[in-house]
Design an enzyme around this catalytic site. Structure first.
Site, mmCIF file in Angstrom:
data_model
loop_
_atom_site.group_PDB
_atom_site.id
_atom_site.type_symbol
_atom_site.label_atom_id
_atom_site.label_comp_id
_atom_site.label_asym_id
_atom_site.label_seq_id
_atom_site.Cartn_x
_atom_site.Cartn_y
_atom_site.Cartn_z
ATOM 1 N N GLU A 197 0.823 -1.220 0.000
ATOM 2 C CA GLU A 197 0.000 0.000 0.000
ATOM 3 C C GLU A 197 0.850 1.261 0.000
ATOM 4 O O GLU A 197 0.702 2.146 0.844
ATOM 5 C CB GLU A 197 -0.947 -0.008 1.206
ATOM 6 C CG GLU A 197 -1.980 -1.116 1.135
ATOM 7 C CD GLU A 197 -3.068 -1.014 2.197
ATOM 8 O OE1 GLU A 197 -2.786 -0.476 3.268
ATOM 9 O OE2 GLU A 197 -4.185 -1.498 1.952
ATOM 10 N N GLU A 386 -5.619 -8.140 -1.169
ATOM 11 C CA GLU A 386 -6.327 -8.056 0.111
ATOM 12 C C GLU A 386 -7.790 -7.744 -0.157
ATOM 13 O O GLU A 386 -8.096 -6.892 -0.992
ATOM 14 C CB GLU A 386 -5.788 -6.931 1.009
ATOM 15 C CG GLU A 386 -4.439 -7.192 1.600
ATOM 16 C CD GLU A 386 -3.973 -6.076 2.537
ATOM 17 O OE1 GLU A 386 -4.826 -5.372 3.105
ATOM 18 O OE2 GLU A 386 -2.753 -5.918 2.670
HETATM 19 C C1 BGP Z 1 -4.484 -2.847 4.857
HETATM 20 C C2 BGP Z 1 -3.176 -3.392 5.313
HETATM 21 C C3 BGP Z 1 -3.238 -4.638 6.095
HETATM 22 C C4 BGP Z 1 -4.509 -4.864 6.868
HETATM 23 C C5 BGP Z 1 -5.764 -4.325 6.215
HETATM 24 C C6 BGP Z 1 -6.992 -4.262 7.080
HETATM 25 O O1 BGP Z 1 -4.433 -1.468 4.859
HETATM 26 O O2 BGP Z 1 -2.293 -3.643 4.236
HETATM 27 O O3 BGP Z 1 -2.045 -4.721 6.822
HETATM 28 O O4 BGP Z 1 -4.388 -4.691 8.194
HETATM 29 O O5 BGP Z 1 -5.579 -3.071 5.661
HETATM 30 O O6 BGP Z 1 -6.967 -3.138 7.896
HETATM 31 P P1 BGP Z 1 -7.264 -3.193 9.428
HETATM 32 O O7 BGP Z 1 -6.262 -4.137 9.990
HETATM 33 O O8 BGP Z 1 -7.092 -1.814 9.930
HETATM 34 O O9 BGP Z 1 -8.643 -3.706 9.563
#
Ligand code: BGP
Length: 488
Positions: A197, A386
């Site tokens: 990201e 993701e």
């Molecule tokens: C993205 C990241 C992840 C993950 C996901 C979900 O931004 O790459 O590392 O954590 O989001 O976000 P969160 O953990 O805040 O629910």
């Protein structure tokens, strides 16, 4: 339309959110190791000792005071120290992924396990041995590793002693680290992502109102340095093994104008530029987009660059575009009363969508739209690296989790992927986020669960850490076995 035969079904995690073992086998600390837990409406904090020896804390992403040192404080809990203990339990976890039929597992390497401070000449052998064992275990189960080189856990030392990515010296340190990965894991790993990201550095500037120019300057300089580091790594990765397939990884955040007022449409367009195109254009097309000059001017950004940077950017474009997808936002220039509320959500509320318990909109058709835009722009193979629903789960007395809400969410997104394939998008893989429960990046909670596999641990680290299969585990297994045909 059916999914391609070789479609890469799988799941994703990141080292700092699953491994734990934060100070074992020579690993150095990362920023996440001095970051506390938070909740949906309470920020995570970063802890420090100030120059007079007093403990203190500042909001995550904030700056610690002049002269202070990051510190782990006694009366605080740091959820990433334990993660879900995957460092010690990776064999058990990989066996569960294999049982679901995973074709790929997206994971990251913790930079500070290989280079505890980040600037050493030679890597820590224990770190290399660990990841080699993990990759071999994956291969034993015919699971293709998809490896993020940097996923939110740069060595803390680099921040303290070099000031982080705004300092060009980090380019060389990263390139040394990436070269070590390509060399040591040659033949074991062929799918790589340079930075997780990467666009988050600029995305939040665009969303927040009145961000000072100094923040634009610092983040855009940091980004430039990361672009050069990424492009150099891509070239080296290809030279070391021409089989390597190296991608960028962007936070995919689509948005819509609230009204058809041309001002709203323009504002929305500007949001796409900052959020989704600024970084991906550089990494996929090899040069800054036309609108970059306007953005720099608007925010008084003066990039420190070298001539060779631009040659590197062009020579080091990525082989695939990958992104995370959770939600979309709404842009308007009009006064709004109904705002989207939650962590990492911005703009107006979308009346056509429903929202998760963390305030994230759920927008499967937005995924199809996003895939179309990005394929149209870059013409590169795409992996959704993701996607998923963070939700509260209940473990029943007989150790089951009935997560039909998660199945619904994922089913709708898989259907949207199918429609995008019909549209002609070259989508080659899908790795759902947090395929096993992980520590949330945004809030530090464990109870914001995404997994097919439930981990018995709470937000204070209590629990057996035992793993249990949720209902979604059996559902995803069926989806993979039928190559996306059976979504019931
Ligand atoms: C993205 C990241 C992840 C993950 C996901 C979900 O931004 O790459 O590392 O954590 O989001 O976000 P969160 O953990 O805040 O629910």
């Amino acid at each position: 339309m059916s999914f391609p035969k070789e479609f890469l079904w799988g799941g994703a995690t990141a080292a700092n959110q699953v491994e734990g073992a934060w100070n074992e086998d020579g690993r150095g600390p990362a920023k996440t190791d001095v970051t506390t837990g938070g909740t949906v409406d309470k920020f995570r904090m970063v802890t420090y000792i100030d120059k007079d020896g007093n403990p203190g804390e500042v909001m995550q992403f904030g700056k610690i005071p002049e002269g202070a040192r990051y510190a782990v404080l006694k009366d605080h809990y740091y959820p990433n120290h334990l993660g879900v203990d995957q460092y010690h339990r990776y064999k058990e976890d990989i066996a569960l992924f294999a049982e679901m039929g995973f074709k790929t597992y997206r994971m990251s390497i913790s930079w500070s396990r290989l280079f505890p401070n980040g600037d050493e000449e030679h890597p820590n052998q224990a770190g290399i041995d660990h990841y080699r064992d993990v990759f071999k275990e994956l291969r034993k189960h015919n699971i293709e590793p998809l490896v993020t080189i940097s996923h939110y856990d740069d060595p803390l030392y680099l921040e303290e002693h070099y000031g982080g990515w705004a300092n060009r010296q980090l380019i060389d340190f990263y390139v040394r680290y990436a070269t070590t990965c390509f060399t040591e894991f040659k033949g074991l790993v062929k799918y790589w992502l340079t930075f997780n990201e990467i666009n988050c550095l600029v995305m939040f500037l665009g969303f927040a109102q009145d961000t000072p120019d100094s923040a634009w300057q610092e983040n855009m300089q940091a980004l430039h340095n990361q672009f050069v580091a990424s492009a150099r790594a891509v070239q080296i990765g290809h030279a070391i093994d021409p089989e390597n397939m190296i991608g960028c990884m962007q936070a995919g955040m689509g948005s819509y104008p609230l009204t058809c007022d041309p001002q709203d449409v323009m504002k929305n367009r500007r949001m796409w530029e900052v959020t989704n195109f600024y970084c991906a254009d550089v990494q996929c097309l090899g040069e800054y987009p036309v609108f970059a000059k306007r953005l720099w001017k608007e925010h008084n950004v003066k990039l420190e660059t070298e001539e060779s940077d631009f040659i590197d950017l062009m020579a080091g474009t990525v082989d695939m575009y990958t992104f995370s997808y959770y939600q979309s936002s709404v842009q308007t220039t009009h006064e709004i009363t109904d705002k989207a509320a939650g962590n990492m959500t911005f703009g107006a509320k979308n009346p056509y969508l429903t929202y998760s318990d963390w305030g994230w909109s759920m927008d499967p058709e937005g995924l199809r739209y996003f895939l179309n835009v990005m394929y149209d722009r870059y013409h590169l193979p795409i992996i959704i690296t993701e996607n998923g629903l963070g939700a509260y789960d209940t473990l029943t007395e007989d150790k089951q989790v009935h997560d039909d809400y998660r199945i619904d969410y994922l089913r709708q997104h898989v259907q949207a992927m199918e429609r995008a394939l019909e549209d002609g998008v070259d989508l080659i893989g899908y790795t759902t986020w947090g395929c096993i429960d992980v520590v949330s990046a945004g809030t530090g909670e464990i109870r914001k669960r995404y997994g097919f596999i439930y981990v018995d641990v709470d937000d204070e680290g209590n629990g057996t850490l035992d793993r249990y299969r949720k209902d979604s585990f059996y559902w995803y297994k069926k989806v993979i076995a039928s190559n996306g045909e059976d979504l019931d």
